[in-house]
Design an enzyme around this catalytic site. Structure first.
Site, PDB file in Angstrom:
ATOM      1  N   ASP A  71      18.099  37.826  30.684  1.00 48.51           N
ATOM      2  CA  ASP A  71      18.649  38.242  29.393  1.00 48.51           C
ATOM      3  C   ASP A  71      19.794  39.215  29.663  1.00 48.51           C
ATOM      4  O   ASP A  71      19.591  40.232  30.336  1.00 48.51           O
ATOM      5  CB  ASP A  71      17.521  38.939  28.611  1.00 48.51           C
ATOM      6  CG  ASP A  71      17.940  39.315  27.207  1.00 48.51           C
ATOM      7  OD1 ASP A  71      19.159  39.465  26.945  1.00 48.51           O
ATOM      8  OD2 ASP A  71      17.036  39.479  26.366  1.00 48.51           O
ATOM      9  N   LYS A 102      33.192  33.211  23.251  1.00 46.48           N
ATOM     10  CA  LYS A 102      33.017  32.610  21.918  1.00 46.48           C
ATOM     11  C   LYS A 102      32.529  33.657  20.930  1.00 46.48           C
ATOM     12  O   LYS A 102      31.744  34.539  21.285  1.00 46.48           O
ATOM     13  CB  LYS A 102      31.983  31.486  21.997  1.00 46.48           C
ATOM     14  CG  LYS A 102      31.705  30.876  20.614  1.00 46.48           C
ATOM     15  CD  LYS A 102      30.956  29.594  20.705  1.00 46.48           C
ATOM     16  CE  LYS A 102      29.500  29.836  21.054  1.00 46.48           C
ATOM     17  NZ  LYS A 102      28.820  28.570  21.321  1.00 46.48           N
ATOM     18  N   GLY A 143      24.675  24.089  31.327  1.00 41.63           N
ATOM     19  CA  GLY A 143      25.516  24.100  32.529  1.00 41.63           C
ATOM     20  C   GLY A 143      26.798  23.287  32.445  1.00 41.63           C
ATOM     21  O   GLY A 143      27.450  23.057  33.460  1.00 41.63           O
ATOM     22  N   ASP A 166      30.098  31.427  26.511  1.00 42.42           N
ATOM     23  CA  ASP A 166      29.918  30.543  25.351  1.00 42.42           C
ATOM     24  C   ASP A 166      28.625  30.963  24.649  1.00 42.42           C
ATOM     25  O   ASP A 166      27.969  30.172  23.998  1.00 42.42           O
ATOM     26  CB  ASP A 166      29.801  29.109  25.907  1.00 42.42           C
ATOM     27  CG  ASP A 166      29.990  28.028  24.858  1.00 42.42           C
ATOM     28  OD1 ASP A 166      30.592  28.310  23.806  1.00 42.42           O
ATOM     29  OD2 ASP A 166      29.532  26.895  25.110  1.00 42.42           O
ATOM     30  N   ASP A 176      21.659  32.848  32.041  1.00 44.40           N
ATOM     31  CA  ASP A 176      21.157  32.430  30.727  1.00 44.40           C
ATOM     32  C   ASP A 176      19.677  32.796  30.593  1.00 44.40           C
ATOM     33  O   ASP A 176      18.970  32.939  31.595  1.00 44.40           O
ATOM     34  CB  ASP A 176      21.309  30.906  30.531  1.00 44.40           C
ATOM     35  CG  ASP A 176      21.337  30.504  29.053  1.00 44.40           C
ATOM     36  OD1 ASP A 176      22.440  30.157  28.566  1.00 44.40           O
ATOM     37  OD2 ASP A 176      20.293  30.570  28.379  1.00 44.40           O
ATOM     38  N   TRP A 229      29.732  24.073  31.077  1.00 42.19           N
ATOM     39  CA  TRP A 229      30.890  24.893  31.463  1.00 42.19           C
ATOM     40  C   TRP A 229      30.886  25.131  32.972  1.00 42.19           C
ATOM     41  O   TRP A 229      31.936  25.182  33.600  1.00 42.19           O
ATOM     42  CB  TRP A 229      30.875  26.249  30.742  1.00 42.19           C
ATOM     43  CG  TRP A 229      31.480  26.226  29.379  1.00 42.19           C
ATOM     44  CD1 TRP A 229      31.559  25.163  28.535  1.00 42.19           C
ATOM     45  CD2 TRP A 229      32.107  27.328  28.703  1.00 42.19           C
ATOM     46  NE1 TRP A 229      32.195  25.538  27.372  1.00 42.19           N
ATOM     47  CE2 TRP A 229      32.531  26.852  27.440  1.00 42.19           C
ATOM     48  CE3 TRP A 229      32.317  28.673  29.021  1.00 42.19           C
ATOM     49  CZ2 TRP A 229      33.177  27.678  26.517  1.00 42.19           C
ATOM     50  CZ3 TRP A 229      32.963  29.487  28.096  1.00 42.19           C
ATOM     51  CH2 TRP A 229      33.391  28.990  26.860  1.00 42.19           C
TER      52      TRP A 229
HETATM   53  C1  LIG Z   1      26.060  27.145  23.357  1.00 39.98           C
HETATM   54  S1  LIG Z   1      24.954  27.542  24.646  1.00 39.98           S
HETATM   55  C2  LIG Z   1      25.987  27.475  26.075  1.00 39.98           C
HETATM   56  C3  LIG Z   1      26.441  26.095  26.467  1.00 39.98           C
HETATM   57  C4  LIG Z   1      27.150  26.069  27.808  1.00 39.98           C
HETATM   58  N1  LIG Z   1      28.472  26.693  27.735  1.00 39.98           N
HETATM   59  C5  LIG Z   1      27.328  24.679  28.351  1.00 39.98           C
HETATM   60  O1  LIG Z   1      28.469  24.235  28.464  1.00 39.98           O
HETATM   61  O2  LIG Z   1      26.345  24.039  28.716  1.00 39.98           O
HETATM   62  C6  LIG Z   1      24.675  29.266  24.430  1.00 39.98           C
HETATM   63  C7  LIG Z   1      23.655  29.880  25.373  1.00 39.98           C
HETATM   64  O3  LIG Z   1      23.612  31.302  25.198  1.00 39.98           O
HETATM   65  C8  LIG Z   1      22.312  31.697  25.692  1.00 39.98           C
HETATM   66  N2  LIG Z   1      21.959  33.084  25.321  1.00 39.98           N
HETATM   67  C9  LIG Z   1      21.774  33.576  24.070  1.00 39.98           C
HETATM   68  N3  LIG Z   1      21.393  34.868  24.138  1.00 39.98           N
HETATM   69  C10 LIG Z   1      21.351  35.212  25.452  1.00 39.98           C
HETATM   70  C11 LIG Z   1      21.018  36.406  26.163  1.00 39.98           C
HETATM   71  N4  LIG Z   1      20.651  37.513  25.516  1.00 39.98           N
HETATM   72  N5  LIG Z   1      21.073  36.400  27.524  1.00 39.98           N
HETATM   73  C12 LIG Z   1      21.428  35.265  28.181  1.00 39.98           C
HETATM   74  N6  LIG Z   1      21.749  34.105  27.567  1.00 39.98           N
HETATM   75  C13 LIG Z   1      21.700  34.073  26.223  1.00 39.98           C
HETATM   76  C14 LIG Z   1      21.398  30.660  25.067  1.00 39.98           C
HETATM   77  O4  LIG Z   1      20.169  30.607  25.761  1.00 39.98           O
HETATM   78  C15 LIG Z   1      22.239  29.385  25.176  1.00 39.98           C
HETATM   79  O5  LIG Z   1      21.835  28.601  26.281  1.00 39.98           O
END
Ligand SMILES: C[S@@+](CC[C@H](N)C(=O)[O-])C[C@H]1O[C@@H](n2cnc3c(N)ncnc32)[C@H](O)[C@@H]1O
Length: 196
Positions: free
Chosen positions: A88, A151, A50, A111, A70, A52
């Protein structure tokens, strides 16, 4: 968490009450590209834990709205105009789920990262797949002239992905914020002024 990961931004985030060091990447990208502004409705794809969302909430303020999504459940926010959905983004009914909360957004940010396998090509292609999904959602959910930030792990498909983004926006750019680790091969693709 290893010592290496506890860098300056990590410590700063802890001190300043941000949920992740990633907050600074969004702040830096926003100060360069002016993607979010006060009053905007923002969709944050892949938002856990969270960081961002916090940075976005500071920019959009009371009149704005931030919806995060997420796979992971995240701790709720105090502010009424910040909420998170655990889902998802690849599920077939994802648009319906998002639209139950809000129909259209001024900005879509993402991200999103796959689970890292350590095999560079695999991680790159998985990242591109998720970022393409984020683009598909942005195309459905952005208001005219809306902005997009996503990203992607660099690799051979980055250029093609960039071209796909470019096709929907009057301005597009690839950028790497200072707060991204030097060792990291992630880049951020920016699209401004969406048109359908
Ligand atoms: C680098 S983290 C994000 C960090 C966030 N921007 C922050 O500032 O806290 C990437 C996120 O992408 C999520 N993610 C990956 N595949 C996903 C999907 N199919 N559906 C939803 N979220 C997904 C992961 O669970 C992870 O929490």
């Amino acid at each position: 968490m290893s010592y290496r990961r506890k860098d300056g931004y990590w410590r700063q985030a802890k001190k300043e009450g941000y949920r992740s060091r990633a907050s600074y990447k969004l702040m830096q990208l926003n100060s360069t590209f002016r993607l979010l502004k006060k009053g905007d409705a923002v969709l944050d794809i892949g938002c856990a834990p969270g960081g961002w969302m916090q940075a976005a909430r500071e920019i959009v303020g009371d009149p704005g709205y931030v919806l995060g999504i997420d796979l992971q459940k995240i701790a709720p926010f105090e502010e009424e105009n910040v909420e998170a959905l655990q889902a998802d983004i690849t599920r077939s009914d994802i648009l319906t789920i998002i639209r139950e909360r809000k129909e259209m957004f001024d900005v879509v940010i993402s991200d999103i990262s796959p689970n890292i396998s350590g095999i560079w090509d695999v991680d790159h292609f998985r990242s591109v797949e998720l970022s393409e999904k984020a683009l598909d959602l942005a195309v459905e959910l952005l208001r005219n002239r809306g902005n997009f930030l996503v990203k992607v792990f660099q690799g051979e498909a980055t250029r093609d992905f960039f071209e796909k983004v470019k096709a929907h926006f009057s301005y597009a750019k690839i950028s790497s914020p200072k707060a991204s680790r030097k060792s990291s091969a992630e880049v951020y693709v920016i699209g401004k002024h969406f048109s359908r």
